[in-house]
Design a protein around this motif. Structure first.
Motif, mmCIF file in Angstrom:
data_model
loop_
_atom_site.group_PDB
_atom_site.id
_atom_site.type_symbol
_atom_site.label_atom_id
_atom_site.label_comp_id
_atom_site.label_asym_id
_atom_site.label_seq_id
_atom_site.Cartn_x
_atom_site.Cartn_y
_atom_site.Cartn_z
ATOM 1 N N ALA A 53 9.030 11.713 -4.628
ATOM 2 C CA ALA A 53 8.741 10.687 -3.934
ATOM 3 C C ALA A 53 10.006 9.507 -4.457
ATOM 4 O O ALA A 53 9.715 8.244 -3.142
ATOM 5 C CB ALA A 53 7.652 10.018 -5.605
ATOM 6 N N GLY A 54 10.843 9.536 -5.043
ATOM 7 C CA GLY A 54 12.122 8.726 -5.079
ATOM 8 C C GLY A 54 13.186 8.741 -3.516
ATOM 9 O O GLY A 54 12.856 8.025 -3.109
ATOM 10 N N CYS A 55 12.815 10.313 -3.347
ATOM 11 C CA CYS A 55 13.482 9.805 -1.418
ATOM 12 C C CYS A 55 12.385 9.238 -0.531
ATOM 13 O O CYS A 55 13.106 8.920 0.240
ATOM 14 C CB CYS A 55 13.405 11.839 -1.757
ATOM 15 N N PHE A 56 10.989 9.526 -1.182
ATOM 16 C CA PHE A 56 10.439 8.673 -0.064
ATOM 17 C C PHE A 56 10.745 7.249 -0.134
ATOM 18 O O PHE A 56 10.573 7.058 1.072
ATOM 19 C CB PHE A 56 8.940 9.306 -0.081
ATOM 20 N N PHE A 57 10.771 6.452 -1.355
ATOM 21 C CA PHE A 57 10.409 5.203 -1.492
ATOM 22 C C PHE A 57 11.896 4.824 -0.893
ATOM 23 O O PHE A 57 12.003 3.520 -0.319
ATOM 24 C CB PHE A 57 10.810 4.966 -3.079
ATOM 25 N N ALA A 58 13.430 5.584 -1.252
ATOM 26 C CA ALA A 58 14.314 5.394 -0.287
ATOM 27 C C ALA A 58 14.625 5.422 0.991
ATOM 28 O O ALA A 58 15.498 4.225 1.926
ATOM 29 C CB ALA A 58 15.310 6.220 -0.866
ATOM 30 N N LEU A 112 0.891 -1.045 -0.060
ATOM 31 C CA LEU A 112 -0.217 -0.376 -0.030
ATOM 32 C C LEU A 112 0.861 1.484 -0.029
ATOM 33 O O LEU A 112 0.292 2.233 -0.494
ATOM 34 C CB LEU A 112 -0.641 0.085 1.213
ATOM 35 N N ASN A 113 2.340 1.797 0.971
ATOM 36 C CA ASN A 113 3.096 2.584 0.690
ATOM 37 C C ASN A 113 3.529 3.043 -0.378
ATOM 38 O O ASN A 113 3.868 3.892 -1.085
ATOM 39 C CB ASN A 113 3.614 1.888 2.036
ATOM 40 N N LEU A 114 3.847 1.470 -1.172
ATOM 41 C CA LEU A 114 4.121 2.024 -2.674
ATOM 42 C C LEU A 114 3.147 2.195 -3.270
ATOM 43 O O LEU A 114 3.791 3.744 -4.676
ATOM 44 C CB LEU A 114 4.654 0.405 -2.998
ATOM 45 N N ALA A 115 2.042 1.515 -3.602
ATOM 46 C CA ALA A 115 1.649 2.473 -4.226
ATOM 47 C C ALA A 115 0.636 3.938 -4.035
ATOM 48 O O ALA A 115 0.700 4.274 -4.913
ATOM 49 C CB ALA A 115 -0.291 1.480 -3.959
ATOM 50 N N ILE A 116 0.668 4.364 -2.825
ATOM 51 C CA ILE A 116 0.634 5.972 -2.876
ATOM 52 C C ILE A 116 2.178 6.521 -3.395
ATOM 53 O O ILE A 116 1.852 7.482 -4.143
ATOM 54 C CB ILE A 116 0.812 5.786 -0.968
ATOM 55 N N LEU A 117 3.130 5.851 -3.578
ATOM 56 C CA LEU A 117 4.611 6.238 -3.559
ATOM 57 C C LEU A 117 4.303 6.419 -5.655
ATOM 58 O O LEU A 117 4.569 7.349 -6.060
ATOM 59 C CB LEU A 117 5.290 5.469 -3.940
ATOM 60 N N ASN A 118 3.565 5.384 -5.659
ATOM 61 C CA ASN A 118 3.477 5.484 -7.542
ATOM 62 C C ASN A 118 2.053 6.449 -7.329
ATOM 63 O O ASN A 118 2.573 7.352 -8.889
ATOM 64 C CB ASN A 118 2.816 3.781 -7.269
ATOM 65 N N ALA A 119 1.428 7.208 -6.614
ATOM 66 C CA ALA A 119 0.448 7.740 -7.121
ATOM 67 C C ALA A 119 1.080 8.934 -7.164
ATOM 68 O O ALA A 119 0.734 10.424 -8.175
ATOM 69 C CB ALA A 119 -0.413 7.636 -6.128
ATOM 70 N N ILE A 120 2.481 9.791 -6.277
ATOM 71 C CA ILE A 120 3.080 10.417 -6.354
ATOM 72 C C ILE A 120 3.257 10.609 -7.896
ATOM 73 O O ILE A 120 3.446 11.793 -8.282
ATOM 74 C CB ILE A 120 3.570 10.978 -4.787
ATOM 75 N N VAL A 150 0.705 8.987 3.585
ATOM 76 C CA VAL A 150 -0.756 9.698 2.624
ATOM 77 C C VAL A 150 -0.460 11.158 2.613
ATOM 78 O O VAL A 150 -0.949 11.383 2.379
ATOM 79 C CB VAL A 150 -1.554 8.871 3.571
ATOM 80 N N PHE A 151 0.154 11.990 3.994
ATOM 81 C CA PHE A 151 0.364 13.010 4.101
ATOM 82 C C PHE A 151 0.636 14.359 2.622
ATOM 83 O O PHE A 151 0.456 14.913 2.186
ATOM 84 C CB PHE A 151 0.781 13.605 5.475
ATOM 85 N N ALA A 152 1.844 13.804 2.646
ATOM 86 C CA ALA A 152 2.395 13.851 1.305
ATOM 87 C C ALA A 152 1.682 13.463 0.048
ATOM 88 O O ALA A 152 1.834 14.430 -1.201
ATOM 89 C CB ALA A 152 4.065 12.945 1.520
ATOM 90 N N LEU A 153 0.723 12.641 -0.201
ATOM 91 C CA LEU A 153 0.270 12.805 -0.986
ATOM 92 C C LEU A 153 -1.542 13.092 -1.036
ATOM 93 O O LEU A 153 -1.200 14.062 -2.220
ATOM 94 C CB LEU A 153 -0.475 11.112 -1.367
ATOM 95 N N ALA A 154 -1.532 14.026 -0.156
ATOM 96 C CA ALA A 154 -2.539 14.611 -0.008
ATOM 97 C C ALA A 154 -1.837 15.964 -0.409
ATOM 98 O O ALA A 154 -2.182 16.756 -1.269
ATOM 99 C CB ALA A 154 -3.134 15.028 1.308
ATOM 100 N N LEU A 155 -0.841 16.635 -0.021
ATOM 101 C CA LEU A 155 -0.437 17.710 -0.252
ATOM 102 C C LEU A 155 0.036 18.291 -1.515
ATOM 103 O O LEU A 155 -0.329 18.331 -2.509
ATOM 104 C CB LEU A 155 1.608 18.107 0.522
ATOM 105 N N ALA A 156 0.668 16.550 -2.560
ATOM 106 C CA ALA A 156 1.390 16.076 -4.150
ATOM 107 C C ALA A 156 -0.706 16.818 -5.048
ATOM 108 O O ALA A 156 -0.651 17.468 -5.502
ATOM 109 C CB ALA A 156 1.586 14.506 -4.265
#
Length: 312
Positions: A218-223, A31-39, A161-167
């Protein structure tokens, strides 16, 4: 107004309780990966959805952001500095790529970004003393800022989720601005946009840069969430998948981009119990959406609602 507030409240409650339902494990990580992909797909939507330019370089920008964070934090840099560095590296790369390419029309950006993605992959593989080569970078420090350290996947979920909301909010703000209207005008007709006073080259370059910054962050959050990165995660195959997510969700739609990214990331897990057959059903589902809803999920859902209302 009350109905919208109720829907938002229910959505917020649902988002809040998801981690407790999934538990700390593999599913919350997916699910975290899905959120990152969304960004990342939201960023792709700027240049492809709003501006109409085909971009296969989003995975490369994603990888540059991830490696910038991995290298910086493993060297002892603060996480916030790594976050800024990831966005900056992706922005500089997009300008170096876009300024000469986007002066040309047609498919030149698509061709250039395919080559760019392959160049980035080869650099990540062969610059072993910096990138770790095919082995990648391991034990990347987690998200850490203002005295808080995000250790678990559950905690990472709330941060993402917070990062996605801002995005999403930033994307909505840009779409409704004069620059957003200039992007859409460029997509609809470059000649007409130029005659109206729009600098289409500038618009396309800025759209590519904003999308690259989304991918880099998003890459930063992924790593910092996965704690391990390798060149295999940022190939042209991944770039095609990201573009597919946008097409399935609906090019030009912010909510469609999010839905397409999360849906196509989670769907394989739903079909995983079918072993090898899950790829057949996954591919069939993608073909069905493209065939019966060319505008993606963003156009299909309103059409279904309209037809249901008409049937009454």
């Amino acid at each position: 107004m009350k109905t919208k507030a109720l829907i938002l409240g229910l959505c917020a409650c649902g988002i809040a309780i998801i981690p407790s339902l999934l538990g700390e494990g593999y599913l919350i990580q997916v699910l975290n990966l899905a959120i990152l992909n969304a960004i990342v797909v939201l960023g792709l939507n700027f240049v492809t959805g709003f501006t109409g330019q085909i971009n296969f370089g989003q995975a490369a920008f994603f990888g540059l952001g991830a490696y910038a964070t991995g290298i910086a934090t493993l060297a002892g840099a603060p996480w916030l500095a790594a976050l800024f560095l990831s966005g900056l590296v992706a922005a500089i790369a997009s300008l170096a790529l876009g300024v000469p390419t986007l002066r040309l029309r047609s498919y030149y950006l698509a061709m250039t970004t395919i080559g760019f993605g392959e160049i980035v992959r080869l650099v990540l593989i062969h610059w072993e003393e910096v990138t770790g080569g095919t082995s990648g970078l391991r034990a990347i420090p987690p998200i850490s800022a203002f005295g808080f350290r995000v250790e678990s996947q559950m905690a990472s979920y709330y941060v993402l989720v917070f990062a996605l909301a801002l995005a999403i909010l930033f994307a909505l703000r840009i779409r409704n601005s004069s620059f957003g209207r200039a992007m859409i005008a460029t997509r609809d007709s470059e000649v007409a946009a130029e005659l109206s006073g729009v600098n289409t080259i500038r618009v396309k370059v800025l759209a590519l840069m904003i999308g690259a910054i989304y991918a880099g962050l998003a890459g930063c959050f992924f790593a910092s969430t996965i704690h391990y990165i390798s060149p295999d995660s940022f190939t042209n195959r991944q770039a095609v998948l990201l573009l597919t997510m946008l097409i399935i969700g609906g090019t030009g739609s912010i909510w469609g981009a999010v839905a397409g990214a999360i849906g196509l990331t989670m769907l394989p897990e739903a079909f995983r119990f079918l072993d090898q057959w899950y790829l057949v059903l996954y591919g069939s589902a993608v073909i069905a959406v493209i065939s019966f809803a060319p505008g993606g999920l963003a156009s299909a859902i309103p059409n279904v609602v309209t037809r249901l209302k008409a049937a009454r």
